[in-house]
Enzyme design. Structure first.
Site, PDB file in Angstrom:
ATOM      1  CB  CYS A  32      -0.877   0.020   1.245  1.00 34.26           C
ATOM      2  SG  CYS A  32      -1.858  -1.451   1.391  1.00 34.26           S
ATOM      3  CE1 TYR A 171      -2.825 -10.578  -0.247  1.00 36.48           C
ATOM      4  CE2 TYR A 171      -4.702  -9.093  -0.416  1.00 36.48           C
ATOM      5  CZ  TYR A 171      -3.530  -9.479   0.207  1.00 36.48           C
ATOM      6  OH  TYR A 171      -3.072  -8.761   1.276  1.00 36.48           O
ATOM      7  CG  ASP A 267       3.751  -9.929   5.557  1.00 38.61           C
ATOM      8  OD1 ASP A 267       4.816 -10.564   5.572  1.00 38.61           O
ATOM      9  OD2 ASP A 267       3.284  -9.428   4.517  1.00 38.61           O
TER      10      ASP A 267
END
Ligand code: ADP
Ligand code: SF4
Length: 686
Positions: A32, A171, A267
């Site tokens: 992002c 995804y 993550d």
């Protein structure tokens, strides 16, 4: 050209991904950036710079496939119809211009999507609440809904191919994707062919891969982003549970496996909570189950580490989001043997905070991140000097260091004077707090740059007075003198000084702790009215040093702003584990033989025993030099041409702000003042 060590050659081998070939092993995974489809020129320019810097694959952020998953209020991408193609094509062109492959991460967010804008009912394998704060619940998809999602995903893949993308993602990660939600039995309670057995739960993922291959697989590679573990034990996906079964089941179906741990907090852990390569133990099995290339992440900034991962056969590609943000030219620098120029990510997640606050991406280490298009800032290039002017910078913290580095890069004669015995300012102190050592990279990168800049002179132990500054006869003076923690209790929730009676309890600030003044025996109260990480760090340190510590805050959680850096849970967990007692929703009222505090809702007061109180509330600029020099300017005694304050000396903030302020001064120095906003705007065209 290449002066690199031969052990890094392995990183520059081309790798085939289905029908396309990546020119090397550096892979910018989807991330992002707070620009997406709202600032498409900014987004495209940022991606283009990554390709220029040597990333062989450059991916988008999440891209919504249709209005049933609109991602609002997040700022991400959309590929709903052909009208969205032009802005994607702009990014693709920017990436192709440098010989890299462009990848797109198509996504239907399922129960992670509020659809605030489209007002569609969110979709789920089974009826349930959303996993993001919302008053909505998601509806269970029937078979026609599943067909519709597949058709929409296929349509977006076809549009992606028309836009020129080389790699199209399916995804199944970060708890942000419907294919993952179907996989997980805690979300999927279906009894039809899409629920129950693992094969059934994986059916939607398999179909999406097959659909995408069928639609675009002739020219585009199809990648799967799959979370192999969620760090929640048997309640979630596990690397030693169902994950290997899924990979084995689908092993050769996609052209590439992009594997990581879920959710985003796990993550993208900060350096405070995870070392470089922290995901290896989870993903290393993947290559044993597939012949397809595998990409993984782990905040890799060490070229040796990267080369060994490829040599050992753990990964085929070095995946990166944050290391590519901190240094878009990381691959090029390794390729050219310029390891000392690498700007290493410090793992602070300020980059994430842009996305979390719906604003453009920013980075502590790389002040040009997000400014490539609107300000024309390039991470490696800067305009040359246009005069012989010299600049005196007072203060060698992040702001002064970056200002000196960037002015030096332009070619100006720079003198950097620092009162202390070392350069680094606040970093010297803060990097000694638990888990904060990586912040030293902010200083190390600038000091390495100074080695190549003979026009930057640094002076230590130079606590300059106004007379000394004037005697220096610099035409331009920059004050980067930093800030000091307040001792009066004024902070975010309290704007008048805290009543403090006598000397009990003893009052400390973070600066006192840094200076080695440690509370004596007896309970210590750390009072947080700042909201970011400092109080938690001080509490953790003192608890580990053996003090009985209570952390009190008027907020309803510890370090609430750190939700924007994905750390809040980890911070609260860690200080609880360190034995700190936490008191939330309490504000300090007075210090008098103890600490009087009140409930923020009812005002009901109580008292807590405290031998010492550490006030972590707010900071005040170190402005005495500024005021002194200003007074002389008022009396027409100013021999200088300009006097400017930057960084914490102007207004205390994060290290990222200070670096940005120093860089901005250097960029704008000696240039024409621009009219209006000092950057280009992307306007909605009506
Ligand atoms: P910032 O984050 O804005 O760079 P810091 O607090 O990290 O601020 O750094 C400010 C630095 O300025 C500190 O290292 C401090 O020692 C130095 N400093 C403050 N006043 C003076 C002064 N009068 N002369 C030289 N150095 C100064
Ligand atoms: Fe790394 Fe911090 Fe920059 Fe993010 S903001 S890329 S974590 S240095």
């Amino acid at each position: 050209m290449s002066a690199r060590d031969a052990i890094f050659d392995i990183l520059f081998e081309p790798v085939k991904i289905g029908p396309v070939t990546a020119r090397n092993r550096f892979y910018q995974v989807p991330h992002c950036n707070g620009m997406g489809d709202q600032h498409p020129r900014g987004m495209a320019a940022m991606r283009g710079v990554k390709a220029e810097g040597g990333w062989a694959v450059v991916s988008t952020e999440e891209v919504s496939i249709d209005h049933h998953t609109d991602f609002s209020p997040g700022i991400e991408g959309k590929l709903w119809d052909a009208g969205d193609i032009p802005y994607h094509a702009r990014m693709v062109d920017a990436v192709h211009a440098h010989g890299s492959l462009a990848a797109i991460e198509l996504c239907q967010q399922g129960i992670a999507c509020k659809n605030m804008d489209s007002r569609e009912v969110p979709l789920a394998p089974s009826a349930q609440p959303l996993i993001v704060p919302s008053t909505l619940q998601a509806r269970a998809m029937d078979l026609s809904d599943i067909r519709a999602v597949r058709a929409s995903h296929r349509q977006s893949a076809l549009l992606a191919k028309r836009a020129g993308y080389d790699i199209v993602y399916v995804y199944a990660g970060h708890d942000l994707s419907i294919a993952q939600h179907f996989l997980l039995s805690r979300y999927n309670k279906r009894s039809d062919e899409y629920g129950g057995s693992l094969e059934n739960r994986a059916r939607l993922l398999r179909e999406l891969i097959e659909d995408t291959k069928d639609a675009v697989g002739d020219t585009c590679a199809v990648a799967v982003r799959f979370a192999v573990d969620e760090l929640r034990g048997a309640d979630g996906m596990e690397a030693d549970g169902e994950a290997p079964e899924i990979i084995a089941m689908l092993a050769e179906l996609p052209d590439l496996w992009d594997v990581n741990i879920s959710d985003w907090d796990n993550d993208s852990q900060t350096a405070r909570f995870a070392e470089e390569g922290y995901q290896e133990g989870f993903i290393s099995f993947v290559k044993t189950l597939t012949t397809k290339p595998v990409v993984g992440v782990g905040r890799y900034t060490s070229p040796d580490h990267m080369a060994s991962l490829i040599a050992k056969g753990t990964l085929d590609f070095i995946g990166a989001a944050r290391p590519s943000i901190a240094d878009p030219f990381l691959p090029k620098k390794i390729e050219e043997g310029r390891l000392e120029d690498i700007r290493e990510c410090i793992g602070c997640n300020i980059c994430v905070s842009g996305d979390m606050t719906y604003s453009r991406i920013r980075c502590t280490q790389n002040p040009t991140m997000g400014e490539e298009w609107r300000k024309g800032w390039h991470p490696e290039r800067i305009a040359k000097s246009v005069s012989q002017d010299s600049v005196l910078i007072v203060g060698g913290g992040p702001a002064g260091l970056e200002c000196a580095r960037a002015l030096g890069q332009r070619g100006y004669a720079v003198t950097l004077a620092e009162a202390g015995d070392a350069l680094g300012g606040r970093i010297l102190n803060e990097s000694r707090l638990p888990g904060m050592a990586s912040y030293q990279r902010v200083v190390e990168h600038r000091l390495a740059a100074f080695n190549k800049l003979p026009n930057v002179e640094t002076y230590l132990a130079s606590d300059l007075s106004a007379e000394q500054v004037i005697a220096f006869e610099a035409r331009h003076i920059v004050l980067a003198t930093g800030a000091a923690w307040r001792r009066d209790g004024v902070g975010c929730s309290r704007r008048t000084a805290l009543p403090i009676a006598a000397s009990v309890p003893a009052i400390f600030t973070p600066d006192d702790i840094f200076a080695g003044k440690i509370p004596g025996d007896g309970p210590v109260l750390v009072y947080d009215d700042e909201r970011y990480i400092m109080a938690g760090l001080i509490a953790e340190k003192l608890a580990r040093d053996g003090h009985a510590v209570t952390l009190m805050t008027p907020e309803t959680m510890v370090s609430p702003w750190s939700e924007n850096t994905l750390e809040q849970h980890a911070i609260q967990r860690r200080i609880l584990e360190a034995g700190v007692t936490i008191m939330t929703a309490r504000r300090l009222v007075a210090l008098e033989n103890g600490a009087r505090h009140a409930c923020i809702y009812t005002g009901q007061e109580a008292e807590i025993e405290a031998a010492a109180v550490v006030l972590v509330t707010s900071r005040l600029p170190n402005d005495s030099l500024w005021l002194d020099l200003q007074a002389r300017a008022e009396n027409a005694l100013a021999p200088w041409q300009s006097l400017t304050r930057i960084g914490d000396a102007l207004a205390p903030a994060t290290v990222a702000h200070a670096i940005y302020a120093g860089h901005r001064y250097a960029r704008e120095f000696d240039t024409q003042a621009c009219e209006g906003a000092p950057y280009m705007r992307e306007r909605v065209t009506v």
